[in-house]
Design an enzyme around this catalytic site. Structure first.
Site, PDB file in Angstrom:
ATOM      1  N   HIS A  85      22.183  52.317  32.906  1.00 24.06           N
ATOM      2  CA  HIS A  85      23.149  51.925  31.886  1.00 24.06           C
ATOM      3  C   HIS A  85      22.424  51.612  30.576  1.00 24.06           C
ATOM      4  O   HIS A  85      21.382  50.961  30.570  1.00 24.06           O
ATOM      5  CB  HIS A  85      23.931  50.687  32.330  1.00 24.06           C
ATOM      6  CG  HIS A  85      24.963  50.980  33.373  1.00 24.06           C
ATOM      7  ND1 HIS A  85      25.486  50.014  34.207  1.00 24.06           N
ATOM      8  CD2 HIS A  85      25.575  52.149  33.715  1.00 24.06           C
ATOM      9  CE1 HIS A  85      26.365  50.567  35.005  1.00 24.06           C
ATOM     10  NE2 HIS A  85      26.445  51.849  34.733  1.00 24.06           N
ATOM     11  N   TYR A 112      30.309  44.924  37.425  1.00 23.29           N
ATOM     12  CA  TYR A 112      30.110  44.793  38.871  1.00 23.29           C
ATOM     13  C   TYR A 112      30.172  43.343  39.327  1.00 23.29           C
ATOM     14  O   TYR A 112      30.441  43.069  40.497  1.00 23.29           O
ATOM     15  CB  TYR A 112      28.784  45.428  39.290  1.00 23.29           C
ATOM     16  CG  TYR A 112      28.816  46.935  39.153  1.00 23.29           C
ATOM     17  CD1 TYR A 112      29.469  47.716  40.088  1.00 23.29           C
ATOM     18  CD2 TYR A 112      28.229  47.565  38.066  1.00 23.29           C
ATOM     19  CE1 TYR A 112      29.531  49.089  39.954  1.00 23.29           C
ATOM     20  CE2 TYR A 112      28.283  48.939  37.915  1.00 23.29           C
ATOM     21  CZ  TYR A 112      28.937  49.695  38.863  1.00 23.29           C
ATOM     22  OH  TYR A 112      29.014  51.056  38.715  1.00 23.29           O
ATOM     23  N   ARG A 129      24.428  59.472  39.831  1.00 21.20           N
ATOM     24  CA  ARG A 129      25.639  60.209  39.512  1.00 21.20           C
ATOM     25  C   ARG A 129      25.513  61.589  40.157  1.00 21.20           C
ATOM     26  O   ARG A 129      24.407  62.080  40.391  1.00 21.20           O
ATOM     27  CB  ARG A 129      25.809  60.361  38.003  1.00 21.20           C
ATOM     28  CG  ARG A 129      25.859  59.049  37.221  1.00 21.20           C
ATOM     29  CD  ARG A 129      25.941  59.300  35.724  1.00 21.20           C
ATOM     30  NE  ARG A 129      26.056  58.075  34.932  1.00 21.20           N
ATOM     31  CZ  ARG A 129      25.025  57.394  34.443  1.00 21.20           C
ATOM     32  NH1 ARG A 129      23.772  57.838  34.648  1.00 21.20           N
ATOM     33  NH2 ARG A 129      25.209  56.285  33.755  1.00 21.20           N
ATOM     34  N   LYS A 175      22.183  60.138  31.587  1.00 24.66           N
ATOM     35  CA  LYS A 175      22.915  60.410  30.352  1.00 24.66           C
ATOM     36  C   LYS A 175      22.013  60.206  29.140  1.00 24.66           C
ATOM     37  O   LYS A 175      21.118  59.372  29.150  1.00 24.66           O
ATOM     38  CB  LYS A 175      24.127  59.478  30.247  1.00 24.66           C
ATOM     39  CG  LYS A 175      25.241  59.799  31.239  1.00 24.66           C
ATOM     40  CD  LYS A 175      26.439  58.891  30.997  1.00 24.66           C
ATOM     41  CE  LYS A 175      27.599  59.249  31.920  1.00 24.66           C
ATOM     42  NZ  LYS A 175      28.763  58.356  31.687  1.00 24.66           N
ATOM     43  N   HIS A 189      31.529  59.635  43.187  1.00 24.49           N
ATOM     44  CA  HIS A 189      31.120  58.644  42.189  1.00 24.49           C
ATOM     45  C   HIS A 189      31.296  57.219  42.724  1.00 24.49           C
ATOM     46  O   HIS A 189      30.583  56.299  42.324  1.00 24.49           O
ATOM     47  CB  HIS A 189      31.924  58.815  40.904  1.00 24.49           C
ATOM     48  CG  HIS A 189      31.292  58.165  39.711  1.00 24.49           C
ATOM     49  ND1 HIS A 189      30.067  58.560  39.215  1.00 24.49           N
ATOM     50  CD2 HIS A 189      31.704  57.125  38.931  1.00 24.49           C
ATOM     51  CE1 HIS A 189      29.750  57.805  38.176  1.00 24.49           C
ATOM     52  NE2 HIS A 189      30.724  56.922  37.981  1.00 24.49           N
ATOM     53  N   ARG A 238      28.195  55.652  44.177  1.00 18.18           N
ATOM     54  CA  ARG A 238      27.316  54.984  43.202  1.00 18.18           C
ATOM     55  C   ARG A 238      27.794  53.553  42.954  1.00 18.18           C
ATOM     56  O   ARG A 238      26.991  52.616  42.890  1.00 18.18           O
ATOM     57  CB  ARG A 238      27.310  55.799  41.908  1.00 18.18           C
ATOM     58  CG  ARG A 238      26.658  55.131  40.693  1.00 18.18           C
ATOM     59  CD  ARG A 238      26.678  56.131  39.541  1.00 18.18           C
ATOM     60  NE  ARG A 238      26.540  55.503  38.239  1.00 18.18           N
ATOM     61  CZ  ARG A 238      25.377  55.247  37.637  1.00 18.18           C
ATOM     62  NH1 ARG A 238      24.239  55.512  38.264  1.00 18.18           N
ATOM     63  NH2 ARG A 238      25.337  54.712  36.445  1.00 18.18           N
TER      64      ARG A 238
END
Length: 310
Positions: free
Chosen positions: A282, A291, A165, A188, A256, A259
């Site tokens: 994730h 995806y 990111r 994150k 983004h 990515r």
């Protein structure tokens, strides 16, 4: 013979819908397109309610709409082929109309709580590898200084080459130098992951570090701005947008999206979903599974353009 409840002429509420249309146009200054769309939604709801209840629909009936009425209306519209996003807009229009109907009768709208259809998560179309490289090189060439161009090239190749990111790339500290074959990234929720670094990305970062006029070391940011401080993510986005316009590339090609392209290309080459989940950072596999749909869409697109019977 009484009018068919499905016919608009059978329903006194259509006069209220006409007044609502005028209100939207003259009092709320909504565009002609919006007014037409909202009025059509109101008419569809009135007609449906007439069929559903087998009775003429007047203003009073609109204040007694239940959650079951809402659900039946949405089910009817979805059965007619309406997609989730359009159904959500339809529901929003009905709610606005019912609120107006309640206000016109001097009551407070008590709208039933009904969730809009869940919209499918979508991702931008993955960029071709050549487009990514061309985008990064064009942004670098247009930079105000050579070292700034080297910095932008390194960042964009890192986003695509390692699936980072923008915030993750800009949060890297200079103590990662010299770059090896892997890189520790804090994503994150402070989740740490290890990502592989391909030679082209490593070389771009090394070249930036060599050209950077500011000392890079310790916990200071790896990627710095023109004055040596932390780099603002908006500068990266603006550089990409400018390069994208110069090259005539789609607006969806954002930092983004690089990515997303990383993930889609890995999946197309046989990457395991669990491994891809770890590389992207994730928290759950469901975030990664989107995806698979993107890749399926790409394959279908190739089939339609290439197969003689498609």
């Amino acid at each position: 013979m009484a009018d068919d409840p499905a016919s608009l002429s059978a329903h006194p509420a259509t006069a209220l819908a006409a007044r609502w249309s005028s209100y939207l146009q003259h009092d709320r200054r909504r565009s002609a397109h919006t007014v037409r769309a909202y009025l059509a939604t109101a008419h569809r709801f009135i007609q449906f309610l007439g069929r559903y209840r087998a009775e003429a629909i007047g203003p009073a009936a609109l204040t007694a709409v239940t959650a079951a009425d809402f659900r039946a209306f949405l089910a009817d519209r979805r059965a007619g082929g309406l997609g989730p996003s359009s159904a959500a807009r339809e529901l929003s229009g009905v709610r606005a109309f019912l609120k107006y109907a309640a206000e016109q009768q001097g009551s407070v709208a008590q709208l039933p709580r009904t969730r809009a259809p869940k919209r499918p998560r979508t991702l931008p179309r993955p960029a071709a590898p050549d487009d990514v490289v061309e985008l990064a090189e064009n942004a670098a060439e247009a930079a105000s200084e050579t070292w700034v161009g080297a910095r932008d090239l390194a960042i964009l190749l890192l986003l695509y080459g390692a699936g980072l990111r923008v915030a993750e790339a800009l949060s890297l500290s200079a103590d990662v130098l010299p770059i090896g074959s892997t890189l520790k990234v804090i994503g994150k929720r402070s989740k740490t992951r290890i990502v592989p670094i391909v030679p082209a990305v490593r070389e771009a970062i090394d070249e930036y570090a060599r050209q950077c006029p500011y000392p890079l070391g310790g916990i200071a940011p790896l990627f710095v701005g023109a004055r040596g401080g932390p780099l603002n993510a908006d500068l990266v986005r603006r550089a990409v947008a400018a390069a994208r316009r110069r090259l005539g590339l789609p607006d969806t090609l954002t930092p983004h999206a690089l990515r997303h392209s990383f993930a889609t290309h890995l999946l197309a080459r046989g990457a395991d979903l669990r491994a891809l989940q770890e590389l992207l950072g994730h928290a759950s596999l469901s975030s990664t599974q989107i995806y698979t749909a993107v890749d399926a869409a790409r394959l279908l697109d190739v089939y339609r353009h290439a197969h003689p019977r498609a």
